[in-house]
Scaffold this active site. Structure first.
Site, PDB file in Angstrom:
ATOM      1  CB  CYS A 137     -70.446-104.337  75.527  1.00  0.00           C
ATOM      2  SG  CYS A 137     -70.264-104.362  73.749  1.00  0.00           S
TER       3      CYS A 137
ATOM      4  CG  HIS B 229     -74.385-104.050  76.537  1.00  0.00           C
ATOM      5  ND1 HIS B 229     -74.168-102.821  75.952  1.00  0.00           N
ATOM      6  CD2 HIS B 229     -74.002-104.969  75.609  1.00  0.00           C
ATOM      7  CE1 HIS B 229     -73.687-102.985  74.745  1.00  0.00           C
ATOM      8  NE2 HIS B 229     -73.584-104.272  74.497  1.00  0.00           N
TER       9      HIS B 229
ATOM     10  CG  ASN C  49     -74.041-102.938  70.945  1.00  0.00           C
ATOM     11  OD1 ASN C  49     -73.422-102.248  71.764  1.00  0.00           O
ATOM     12  ND2 ASN C  49     -73.856-104.241  70.826  1.00  0.00           N
TER      13      ASN C  49
HETATM   14  N1  COA Z   1     -81.507-107.918  57.582  1.00  0.00           N
HETATM   15  C1  COA Z   1     -82.220-108.939  57.081  1.00  0.00           C
HETATM   16  N2  COA Z   1     -81.908-110.228  57.342  1.00  0.00           N
HETATM   17  C2  COA Z   1     -80.844-110.445  58.124  1.00  0.00           C
HETATM   18  C3  COA Z   1     -80.063-109.415  58.671  1.00  0.00           C
HETATM   19  C4  COA Z   1     -80.429-108.108  58.365  1.00  0.00           C
HETATM   20  N3  COA Z   1     -79.761-107.030  58.844  1.00  0.00           N
HETATM   21  N4  COA Z   1     -79.069-109.958  59.415  1.00  0.00           N
HETATM   22  C5  COA Z   1     -79.222-111.289  59.352  1.00  0.00           C
HETATM   23  N5  COA Z   1     -80.282-111.590  58.564  1.00  0.00           N
HETATM   24  C6  COA Z   1     -80.818-112.902  58.226  1.00  0.00           C
HETATM   25  C7  COA Z   1     -79.758-113.981  58.310  1.00  0.00           C
HETATM   26  O1  COA Z   1     -79.014-114.022  57.120  1.00  0.00           O
HETATM   27  C8  COA Z   1     -80.630-115.209  58.504  1.00  0.00           C
HETATM   28  O2  COA Z   1     -81.160-115.571  57.240  1.00  0.00           O
HETATM   29  P1  COA Z   1     -81.334-117.128  56.865  1.00  0.00           P
HETATM   30  O3  COA Z   1     -82.317-117.662  57.881  1.00  0.00           O
HETATM   31  O4  COA Z   1     -81.867-117.046  55.476  1.00  0.00           O
HETATM   32  O5  COA Z   1     -79.979-117.713  56.991  1.00  0.00           O
HETATM   33  C9  COA Z   1     -81.782-114.696  59.357  1.00  0.00           C
HETATM   34  O6  COA Z   1     -81.795-113.276  59.201  1.00  0.00           O
HETATM   35  C10 COA Z   1     -81.638-115.053  60.820  1.00  0.00           C
HETATM   36  O7  COA Z   1     -80.300-114.730  61.229  1.00  0.00           O
HETATM   37  P2  COA Z   1     -79.828-114.860  62.726  1.00  0.00           P
HETATM   38  O8  COA Z   1     -78.422-114.374  62.831  1.00  0.00           O
HETATM   39  O9  COA Z   1     -80.143-116.228  63.211  1.00  0.00           O
HETATM   40  O10 COA Z   1     -80.816-113.794  63.385  1.00  0.00           O
HETATM   41  P3  COA Z   1     -81.143-113.555  64.899  1.00  0.00           P
HETATM   42  O11 COA Z   1     -82.581-113.679  65.123  1.00  0.00           O
HETATM   43  O12 COA Z   1     -80.217-114.314  65.809  1.00  0.00           O
HETATM   44  O13 COA Z   1     -80.813-112.001  65.058  1.00  0.00           O
HETATM   45  C11 COA Z   1     -79.071-110.647  66.031  1.00  0.00           C
HETATM   46  C12 COA Z   1     -79.481-111.529  64.868  1.00  0.00           C
HETATM   47  C13 COA Z   1     -77.626-110.202  65.828  1.00  0.00           C
HETATM   48  C14 COA Z   1     -79.977-109.436  66.040  1.00  0.00           C
HETATM   49  C15 COA Z   1     -79.235-111.412  67.355  1.00  0.00           C
HETATM   50  O14 COA Z   1     -78.669-112.690  67.244  1.00  0.00           O
HETATM   51  C16 COA Z   1     -78.603-110.706  68.517  1.00  0.00           C
HETATM   52  O15 COA Z   1     -78.910-109.582  68.832  1.00  0.00           O
HETATM   53  N6  COA Z   1     -77.701-111.388  69.229  1.00  0.00           N
HETATM   54  C17 COA Z   1     -77.048-110.829  70.360  1.00  0.00           C
HETATM   55  C18 COA Z   1     -75.946-109.953  69.892  1.00  0.00           C
HETATM   56  C19 COA Z   1     -75.474-109.033  70.964  1.00  0.00           C
HETATM   57  O16 COA Z   1     -76.204-108.636  71.826  1.00  0.00           O
HETATM   58  N7  COA Z   1     -74.242-108.661  70.872  1.00  0.00           N
HETATM   59  C20 COA Z   1     -73.710-107.692  71.723  1.00  0.00           C
HETATM   60  C21 COA Z   1     -73.058-108.290  72.866  1.00  0.00           C
HETATM   61  S1  COA Z   1     -71.916-107.091  73.218  1.00  0.00           S
END
Ligand code: COA
Length: 329
Positions: free
Chosen positions: A120, A255, A285
């Site tokens: 990215c 990004h 993304n």
């Molecule tokens: N729909 C519903 N629930 C979902 C889900 C979805 N699409 N994806 C994950 N969950 C659930 C998980 O299973 C978890 O459930 P649990 O608490 O029962 O275990 C809960 O939501 C929280 O998951 P978590 O992964 O901790 O969520 P988060 O708040 O960290 O959000 C992202 C996830 C990916 C949106 C976030 O971490 C993020 O954007 N991170 C940065 C990623 C990024 O920018 N990457 C690109 C760099 S190039």
């Protein structure tokens, strides 16, 4: 080709493309256990454009270059003497996307042609490298393309990743200039954090587990934390190298991975969201493409004006980061 004198570099013009097919949050509700509210609340994403069968990263790249040429018919593409393509989803390992572009657009075979694996951060890496090629006199006109079809590498059974990604391409033409139009180039990587975002290839053991799917795997929480710990420092270093402060910046184009993460970054930097360019809400993304997909429409609709300074920063798989300040043409 004659001798090229080392020079400053500037962006001349740009193009973008997204495929026609759209996936909404409602579409994902039928695929995995998710809902619109969760996706919007955690990421800001509402829709993404995705490749259809028969469309590849090259299709996206060609269309973005066609778009550049349509908007700027005076550009003579055959004068390009270097092609850099940022992608982690290229059609083939080789031929490179850069070589495919050389062929499709009739660019001379004497032009350098290279794909770069900067995930990215690939677009910002490409601009930094193009500036170096021009500064060292190796090239006078560099075509920098970002083209990614990340949905091809998404696992549509994993709700924590599949909802995040979209596809597209962006292209910018960079050429020699009297005054510096690209400032503060900064690039880096932190391989120790690679385990938080990976896709296997020939080797399947990673991070204490086996993954032979060759699909994208992400520990979103740790990537988020890494970004918040590292990217403000990278931004400070870009500004420092450019001899600027945030007050000198007209637009911030980070990004576009996650709206919540960008809001958190802006809050930390005390930079207004109103002057921040985004593509994540409409396109998801799009990896290397997310910055051009935010910047180029803003330049076309008059928000970004000639002479504006745009701070761009990319970060992603590796984990890598790169950024610079562009003076818009
Ligand atoms: N729909 C519903 N629930 C979902 C889900 C979805 N699409 N994806 C994950 N969950 C659930 C998980 O299973 C978890 O459930 P649990 O608490 O029962 O275990 C809960 O939501 C929280 O998951 P978590 O992964 O901790 O969520 P988060 O708040 O960290 O959000 C992202 C996830 C990916 C949106 C976030 O971490 C993020 O954007 N991170 C940065 C990623 C990024 O920018 N990457 C690109 C760099 S190039």
């Amino acid at each position: 080709m004659g001798r090229i004198l080392a020079a400053h570099a500037r962006v001349v013009t740009a193009g973008i493309f997204v495929p026609e097919r759209v996936l909404t949050n409602a579409d994902f509700e039928k695929l995995v256990d998710t809902n619109d509210e969760w996706i919007v609340q955690r990421t800001g994403i509402k829709t993404r454009h995705v490749v259809s069968e028969g469309e590849h990263a090259s299709t996206l790249a060609f269309n973005a270059i066609d778009d550049l040429l349509e908007h700027h018919p005076d550009v003579e593409i055959e004068t390009v003497d270097y092609i850099l393509v940022a992608s982690t989803t290229s059609d083939y390992v080789y031929p490179s996307l850069a070589a495919m572009i050389q062929d499709r657009f009739g660019i001379p075979t004497t032009a350098g042609a290279l794909d770069i694996s900067g995930a990215c951060a690939g677009f910002a890496y490409g601009i930094n490298l193009a500036t170096g090629l021009i500064a060292s006199g190796q090239a006078a006109r560099v075509l920098v393309v970002a083209a990614d079809a990340l949905t091809r590498s998404a696992d549509y059974t994993d709700r924590s990743t599949c909802v995040l990604f979209g596809d597209g391409a962006g292209a910018v033409l960079i050429e020699q200039s009297e005054n510096p139009g690209i400032l503060g180039m900064t690039s880096g990587s932190d391989g120790s954090a690679g385990k938080f975002l990976f896709r296997t290839n020939f080797r399947f053991d990673i991070n204490g587990t086996m993954d032979d799917t060759r699909l994208l795997r992400q520990d979103g929480r740790n990537v988020f934390r890494w970004v918040m710990e590292n990217i403000p420092g990278t931004i400070a270093s870009i500004l420092d190298r450019a001899g600027l402060t945030l007050d000198d910046i007209d637009w911030f184009a980070p990004h576009s991975a996650n709206l919540r993460m960008i809001e958190a970054l802006n809050k930390r930097m005390e930079f207004p969201m109103e002057r921040t360019l985004l593509s994540v809400v409409d396109y998801g993304n799009t990896s290397a493409v997310s910055v051009p997909l935010a910047l180029i429409p803003a330049a076309r609709d008059g928000r970004v004006k000639s002479g504006d300074r745009i701070l761009i920063i990319g970060f992603g798989g590796g984990l890598v980061s790169a950024g610079n300040v562009l003076v818009w043409p």
